[in-house]
Write a protein that holds these residues in place. Structure first.
Motif, short mmCIF file in Angstrom:
data_model
loop_
_atom_site.label_atom_id
_atom_site.label_comp_id
_atom_site.label_asym_id
_atom_site.label_seq_id
_atom_site.Cartn_x
_atom_site.Cartn_y
_atom_site.Cartn_z
N UNK A 1 1.01 -0.68 0.41
CA UNK A 1 -0.23 -0.25 -0.25
C UNK A 1 0.81 1.61 -0.14
N UNK A 2 2.10 1.38 -1.39
CA UNK A 2 2.41 2.78 -0.83
C UNK A 2 2.21 3.63 -0.84
N UNK A 3 0.52 4.01 -1.56
CA UNK A 3 -0.08 5.67 -1.86
C UNK A 3 -0.56 5.88 -0.45
N UNK A 4 -0.71 5.17 0.63
CA UNK A 4 -1.40 5.35 1.52
C UNK A 4 -0.32 5.91 2.41
N UNK A 5 0.69 4.57 2.40
CA UNK A 5 2.57 5.44 3.14
C UNK A 5 3.18 7.44 2.79
N UNK A 6 2.78 7.81 1.29
CA UNK A 6 3.18 8.45 1.04
C UNK A 6 2.17 9.53 1.85
N UNK A 7 1.14 9.05 1.62
CA UNK A 7 0.15 9.79 2.56
C UNK A 7 0.18 10.05 3.70
N UNK A 8 0.38 9.16 4.81
CA UNK A 8 1.04 9.28 5.63
C UNK A 8 2.41 10.26 5.85
N UNK A 9 3.02 9.91 5.07
CA UNK A 9 4.30 10.44 5.08
C UNK A 9 4.27 12.11 4.93
N UNK A 10 3.24 12.34 4.36
CA UNK A 10 2.70 13.70 4.23
C UNK A 10 1.96 15.07 5.01
N UNK A 11 1.85 13.67 5.57
CA UNK A 11 0.68 13.96 6.57
C UNK A 11 1.63 14.44 8.45
N UNK A 12 3.03 13.61 8.23
CA UNK A 12 4.19 13.93 9.28
C UNK A 12 4.61 13.09 9.52
N UNK A 13 3.99 11.42 9.26
CA UNK A 13 4.49 10.11 9.99
C UNK A 13 5.65 9.59 9.14
N UNK A 14 6.37 9.18 10.31
CA UNK A 14 7.66 8.67 10.28
C UNK A 14 8.11 7.04 10.49
N UNK A 15 8.38 6.52 9.19
CA UNK A 15 8.76 5.55 9.36
C UNK A 15 9.35 4.68 10.58
N UNK A 16 9.27 3.43 11.23
CA UNK A 16 10.11 3.57 12.96
C UNK A 16 10.97 2.03 12.36
N UNK A 17 10.05 1.28 11.58
CA UNK A 17 10.65 0.11 11.46
C UNK A 17 8.91 -1.05 11.00
N UNK A 18 9.84 -1.71 10.54
CA UNK A 18 9.55 -3.47 10.00
C UNK A 18 8.94 -4.10 10.32
N UNK A 19 7.37 -4.35 10.54
CA UNK A 19 6.60 -5.82 11.51
C UNK A 19 7.64 -7.17 10.34
N UNK A 20 8.30 -7.52 9.88
CA UNK A 20 7.74 -8.64 8.87
C UNK A 20 7.44 -9.42 9.18
N UNK A 21 7.02 -10.19 7.98
CA UNK A 21 5.54 -11.07 7.73
C UNK A 21 4.19 -11.13 8.10
N UNK B 1 5.42 -1.82 7.88
CA UNK B 1 5.84 -0.51 8.07
C UNK B 1 5.32 0.41 9.52
N UNK B 2 6.60 0.01 11.01
CA UNK B 2 5.15 1.13 11.72
C UNK B 2 5.58 2.49 12.01
N UNK B 3 4.84 3.58 11.92
CA UNK B 3 5.29 4.99 11.26
C UNK B 3 4.22 5.23 12.33
N UNK B 4 4.70 6.54 13.06
CA UNK B 4 4.47 7.77 14.21
C UNK B 4 5.17 8.57 13.62
N UNK B 5 4.16 9.90 14.51
CA UNK B 5 3.88 11.19 14.60
C UNK B 5 4.55 11.41 15.93
N UNK B 6 5.19 12.39 16.70
CA UNK B 6 4.59 13.30 17.81
C UNK B 6 4.57 14.23 18.15
N UNK B 7 3.99 14.81 19.24
CA UNK B 7 3.50 15.82 19.56
C UNK B 7 4.64 16.89 18.89
N UNK B 8 5.42 16.94 18.92
CA UNK B 8 6.63 17.87 18.48
C UNK B 8 6.55 18.48 17.19
N UNK B 9 6.61 16.98 16.67
CA UNK B 9 6.66 17.56 15.11
C UNK B 9 5.49 17.37 14.79
#
Length: 185
Positions: free
Chosen positions: A138-158, A170-178
Protein backbone atom coordinates in the motif's frame (compact mmCIF):
# COMPACT_ATOMS: atom_id res chain seq x y z
CA UNK A 1 -5.09 13.64 30.32
CA UNK A 2 -6.90 12.52 27.18
CA UNK A 3 -10.62 11.90 27.37
CA UNK A 4 -11.89 9.59 24.66
CA UNK A 5 -15.46 9.76 26.00
CA UNK A 6 -15.93 13.12 24.25
CA UNK A 7 -16.86 12.54 20.60
CA UNK A 8 -16.12 15.76 18.69
CA UNK A 9 -17.13 16.94 15.25
CA UNK A 10 -14.11 18.17 13.28
CA UNK A 11 -14.59 20.26 10.14
CA UNK A 12 -12.23 20.89 7.25
CA UNK A 13 -12.65 22.28 3.76
CA UNK A 14 -13.45 18.91 2.14
CA UNK A 15 -14.67 16.72 4.99
CA UNK A 16 -16.41 16.76 8.31
CA UNK A 17 -15.55 14.08 10.86
CA UNK A 18 -18.40 13.31 13.22
CA UNK A 19 -19.27 10.48 15.58
CA UNK A 20 -20.15 7.36 13.61
CA UNK A 21 -23.53 5.70 14.25
CA UNK A 22 -25.35 2.59 13.14
CA UNK A 23 -27.24 4.77 10.65
CA UNK A 24 -23.94 5.14 8.73
CA UNK A 25 -23.74 1.42 7.97
CA UNK A 26 -25.50 1.55 4.56
CA UNK A 27 -22.96 4.14 3.37
CA UNK A 28 -20.04 2.15 4.82
CA UNK A 29 -21.09 -1.25 3.43
CA UNK A 30 -19.18 -0.74 0.13
CA UNK A 31 -16.02 -0.28 2.21
CA UNK A 32 -16.48 -3.76 3.66
CA UNK A 33 -17.51 -5.37 0.37
CA UNK A 34 -14.64 -4.11 -1.78
CA UNK A 35 -11.85 -6.71 -2.23
CA UNK A 36 -9.17 -4.06 -2.82
CA UNK A 37 -10.08 -2.22 0.39
CA UNK A 38 -9.92 -5.56 2.23
CA UNK A 39 -6.46 -6.26 0.78
CA UNK A 40 -5.04 -2.82 1.56
CA UNK A 41 -6.27 -3.00 5.15
CA UNK A 42 -5.45 -6.68 5.63
CA UNK A 43 -9.07 -7.45 6.57
CA UNK A 44 -9.72 -11.18 6.36
CA UNK A 45 -13.21 -11.16 7.84
CA UNK A 46 -16.54 -10.48 6.24
CA UNK A 47 -19.18 -8.69 8.27
CA UNK A 48 -22.94 -8.74 7.89
CA UNK A 49 -25.03 -5.62 8.12
CA UNK A 50 -26.39 -6.65 11.53
CA UNK A 51 -22.90 -7.10 12.96
CA UNK A 52 -21.84 -3.73 11.58
CA UNK A 53 -24.93 -2.02 13.01
CA UNK A 54 -24.12 -3.46 16.44
CA UNK A 55 -20.47 -2.39 16.14
CA UNK A 56 -21.08 1.16 14.94
CA UNK A 57 -24.06 1.57 17.24
CA UNK A 58 -21.82 0.95 20.26
CA UNK A 59 -18.93 3.29 19.31
CA UNK A 60 -20.41 6.31 21.09
CA UNK A 61 -20.34 4.46 24.41
CA UNK A 62 -16.63 3.68 24.27
CA UNK A 63 -14.29 5.84 26.33
CA UNK A 64 -11.10 4.13 25.12
CA UNK A 65 -11.33 4.99 21.41
CA UNK A 66 -12.70 7.55 18.98
CA UNK A 67 -14.55 6.38 15.86
CA UNK A 68 -15.56 9.14 13.46
CA UNK A 69 -17.43 8.98 10.17
CA UNK A 70 -15.79 10.85 7.30
CA UNK A 71 -18.46 12.92 5.56
CA UNK A 72 -17.69 14.57 2.23
CA UNK A 73 -18.88 18.14 2.65
CA UNK A 74 -19.73 18.68 -1.03
CA UNK A 75 -22.23 15.80 -1.09
CA UNK A 76 -23.06 15.15 2.57
CA UNK A 77 -22.27 11.46 2.01
CA UNK A 78 -20.40 9.25 4.46
CA UNK A 79 -17.37 7.96 2.54
CA UNK A 80 -15.24 6.37 5.27
CA UNK A 81 -14.09 6.30 8.86
CA UNK A 82 -11.17 7.68 10.86
CA UNK A 83 -10.30 6.04 14.18
CA UNK A 84 -8.06 6.62 17.17
CA UNK A 85 -7.76 3.35 19.08
CA UNK A 86 -5.41 1.22 21.16
CA UNK A 87 -5.20 4.12 23.60
CA UNK A 88 -2.31 3.84 26.06
CA UNK A 89 -3.03 6.56 28.65
CA UNK A 90 0.14 5.87 30.64
CA UNK A 91 2.27 6.64 27.60
CA UNK A 92 -0.02 9.31 26.12
CA UNK A 93 -0.28 7.46 22.82
CA UNK A 94 -2.76 5.77 20.55
CA UNK A 95 -3.02 4.10 17.17
CA UNK A 96 -4.65 5.63 14.12
CA UNK A 97 -6.43 4.01 11.22
CA UNK A 98 -8.47 5.30 8.34
CA UNK A 99 -10.49 3.55 5.68
CA UNK A 100 -12.64 4.68 2.77
CA UNK A 101 -15.33 3.25 0.54
CA UNK A 102 -14.09 3.12 -3.06
CA UNK A 103 -15.91 6.35 -3.98
CA UNK A 104 -13.90 8.32 -1.41
CA UNK A 105 -10.44 7.23 -2.53
CA UNK A 106 -7.98 9.39 -4.46
CA UNK A 107 -9.62 12.78 -3.98
CA UNK A 108 -7.71 14.28 -1.06
CA UNK A 109 -10.41 13.43 1.47
CA UNK A 110 -8.14 11.05 3.40
CA UNK A 111 -5.34 13.59 3.61
CA UNK A 112 -7.61 16.15 5.18
CA UNK A 113 -9.35 13.61 7.44
CA UNK A 114 -5.94 12.43 8.67
CA UNK A 115 -4.85 15.96 9.41
CA UNK A 116 -8.08 16.66 11.33
CA UNK A 117 -8.11 13.57 13.54
CA UNK A 118 -4.37 13.52 14.23
CA UNK A 119 -4.54 17.24 15.02
CA UNK A 120 -7.31 16.45 17.50
CA UNK A 121 -5.15 13.73 19.09
CA UNK A 122 -2.40 16.25 19.81
CA UNK A 123 -4.22 19.55 20.23
CA UNK A 124 -7.51 18.31 21.68
CA UNK A 125 -6.46 15.26 23.65
CA UNK A 126 -2.90 16.23 24.56
CA UNK A 127 -1.34 12.98 23.34
CA UNK A 128 2.38 12.66 22.67
CA UNK A 129 2.50 9.89 20.04
CA UNK A 130 0.15 8.62 17.33
CA UNK A 131 1.19 5.50 15.43
CA UNK A 132 -0.05 3.25 12.66
CA UNK A 133 0.90 0.26 10.54
CA UNK A 134 0.85 0.26 6.75
CA UNK A 135 1.34 -2.81 4.57
CA UNK A 136 4.12 -2.97 1.99
CA UNK A 137 1.62 -3.34 -0.86
CA UNK A 138 0.00 0.00 0.00
CA UNK A 139 2.61 2.60 -1.05
CA UNK A 140 -0.06 5.23 -1.78
CA UNK A 141 -1.20 5.16 1.84
CA UNK A 142 2.39 5.29 3.07
CA UNK A 143 3.06 8.43 0.98
CA UNK A 144 -0.11 10.01 2.36
CA UNK A 145 0.98 9.26 5.93
CA UNK A 146 4.42 10.71 5.25
CA UNK A 147 2.80 13.87 3.87
CA UNK A 148 0.84 14.11 7.12
CA UNK A 149 4.08 13.95 9.13
CA UNK A 150 4.36 10.26 10.00
CA UNK A 151 7.87 8.77 10.06
CA UNK A 152 8.75 5.12 9.55
CA UNK A 153 10.05 3.49 12.73
CA UNK A 154 10.54 -0.09 11.69
CA UNK A 155 9.18 -3.09 9.87
CA UNK A 156 7.08 -5.93 11.21
CA UNK A 157 8.33 -8.68 8.93
CA UNK A 158 5.71 -11.05 7.56
CA UNK A 159 3.01 -9.43 9.69
CA UNK A 160 0.18 -10.28 7.31
CA UNK A 161 -0.59 -13.51 5.49
CA UNK A 162 -2.49 -12.48 2.36
CA UNK A 163 -3.51 -15.06 -0.20
CA UNK A 164 -0.60 -17.33 0.70
CA UNK A 165 2.07 -14.60 0.77
CA UNK A 166 3.64 -12.92 3.77
CA UNK A 167 3.51 -9.13 3.68
CA UNK A 168 5.57 -6.75 5.81
CA UNK A 169 3.98 -3.87 7.74
CA UNK A 170 5.82 -0.63 8.41
CA UNK A 171 5.20 0.98 11.79
CA UNK A 172 4.99 4.76 11.48
CA UNK A 173 4.40 7.48 14.04
CA UNK A 174 4.24 11.20 14.54
CA UNK A 175 5.10 12.88 17.84
CA UNK A 176 3.52 15.98 19.35
CA UNK A 177 6.63 18.18 18.93
CA UNK A 178 6.89 17.16 15.25
CA UNK A 179 3.21 17.93 14.73
CA UNK A 180 3.56 21.33 16.38
CA UNK A 181 6.55 22.15 14.20
CA UNK A 182 4.63 21.22 11.05
CA UNK A 183 1.73 23.45 12.12
CA UNK A 184 4.09 26.47 12.23
CA UNK A 185 5.00 26.07 8.56
Amino acid sequence: MADFSYKPTLTGDLVTLRPVTEDDVPALLPMFADPEVARLTGSHGRFGEGELRDWYGSRGERDDRLDLAVVERATGRVVGEAVLNEWDPGNESCAFRICFAPEGIGRGLGTEATRLIVGHAFEGLGLYRVWLEVYAFNPRARRAYEKAGFTAEGVLRGALLWEGERVDATVMSVLAPEWAERRKV
